[in-house]
Motif scaffolding. Structure first.
Motif, PDB file in Angstrom:
ATOM      1  N   GLU A  69       0.392  -1.460  -0.111  1.00  0.00           N
ATOM      2  CA  GLU A  69       0.191  -0.119   0.052  1.00  0.00           C
ATOM      3  C   GLU A  69       0.569   1.446   0.287  1.00  0.00           C
ATOM      4  OE1 GLU A  69      -2.353   0.110   3.412  1.00  0.00           O
ATOM      5  OE2 GLU A  69      -4.027  -2.431   2.325  1.00  0.00           O
ATOM      6  N   GLN A  70       1.922   1.196   0.161  1.00  0.00           N
ATOM      7  CA  GLN A  70       2.886   2.182   1.168  1.00  0.00           C
ATOM      8  C   GLN A  70       4.311   1.928  -0.638  1.00  0.00           C
ATOM      9  OE1 GLN A  70       4.875   2.019   4.252  1.00  0.00           O
ATOM     10  NE2 GLN A  70       2.954   1.231   5.269  1.00  0.00           N
ATOM     11  N   GLY A  71       3.884   0.805  -1.674  1.00  0.00           N
ATOM     12  CA  GLY A  71       4.897   1.260  -2.960  1.00  0.00           C
ATOM     13  C   GLY A  71       5.850   0.261  -2.546  1.00  0.00           C
ATOM     14  N   LYS A  91      11.345   0.133  -3.417  1.00  0.00           N
ATOM     15  CA  LYS A  91      10.224   0.477  -3.706  1.00  0.00           C
ATOM     16  C   LYS A  91      10.047   1.075  -5.052  1.00  0.00           C
ATOM     17  CE  LYS A  91       8.155   4.735  -1.785  1.00  0.00           C
ATOM     18  NZ  LYS A  91       6.591   4.825  -1.408  1.00  0.00           N
ATOM     19  N   SER A 141       3.182  -1.110 -10.027  1.00  0.00           N
ATOM     20  CA  SER A 141       3.158  -1.966  -9.730  1.00  0.00           C
ATOM     21  C   SER A 141       3.210  -3.524 -10.271  1.00  0.00           C
ATOM     22  CB  SER A 141       1.995  -2.590  -9.005  1.00  0.00           C
ATOM     23  OG  SER A 141       0.928  -2.766  -9.711  1.00  0.00           O
ATOM     24  N   PRO A 147       7.959   3.705  -8.071  1.00  0.00           N
ATOM     25  CA  PRO A 147       7.226   5.156  -8.226  1.00  0.00           C
ATOM     26  C   PRO A 147       5.537   4.911  -7.915  1.00  0.00           C
ATOM     27  CG  PRO A 147       8.442   4.581  -9.478  1.00  0.00           C
ATOM     28  CD  PRO A 147       8.855   3.133  -8.937  1.00  0.00           C
ATOM     29  N   GLU A 148       5.217   6.249  -7.910  1.00  0.00           N
ATOM     30  CA  GLU A 148       3.543   5.958  -7.193  1.00  0.00           C
ATOM     31  C   GLU A 148       2.921   5.481  -8.203  1.00  0.00           C
ATOM     32  OE1 GLU A 148       0.648   9.390  -4.795  1.00  0.00           O
ATOM     33  OE2 GLU A 148       2.707   9.216  -4.706  1.00  0.00           O
ATOM     34  N   GLY A 149       2.284   5.151  -7.538  1.00  0.00           N
ATOM     35  CA  GLY A 149       0.696   4.392  -9.562  1.00  0.00           C
ATOM     36  C   GLY A 149       1.485   3.034 -10.329  1.00  0.00           C
TER      37      GLY A 149
END
Length: 93
Positions: free
Chosen positions: A21-23, A81, A87, A83-85
């Motif tokens: 959920e935090q990437g 980790k 997966s 980048p946002e968005g």
């Protein structure tokens, strides 16, 4: 250089699902993989550039089965980790 066959699995537990959920994705690999090698594999096969990679070396446990001693394989865990968005599930490999 690492190869896609060195990646054993993506680990799915309660803890790792919370991290997703935090990437952060947790990947289990063979012990010979390095951070830079994993980064190259992620770029080449998944088209993803990770923001940060942390590694953890795990020694195999000693287990007994019917009186015989055995040892599980050693492995490495990588906390990646993304980048946002982004997966690894929605990318084509």
């Amino acid at each position: 250089m690492a190869d896609i066959t060195d990646i054993k699995t993506i680990i799915y537990t309660e803890k790792t699902l919370g991290l997703q959920e935090q990437g952060v994705v947790v990947i289990q690999t063979s012990p010979k993989v390095t951070k830079s090698g994993l980064k190259e594999v992620l770029k080449e096969y998944f088209g993803v550039t990770p923001l940060r990679i942390n590694s953890l070396r795990m020694d195999g446990k000693v287990k007994r089965f019917r009186g015989r001693v055995g040892v599980r394989d050693d492995f490495k865990k990588f906390y990646v980790k993304l980048p946002e968005g982004v997966s690894l599930e929605n990318t084509e490999a």
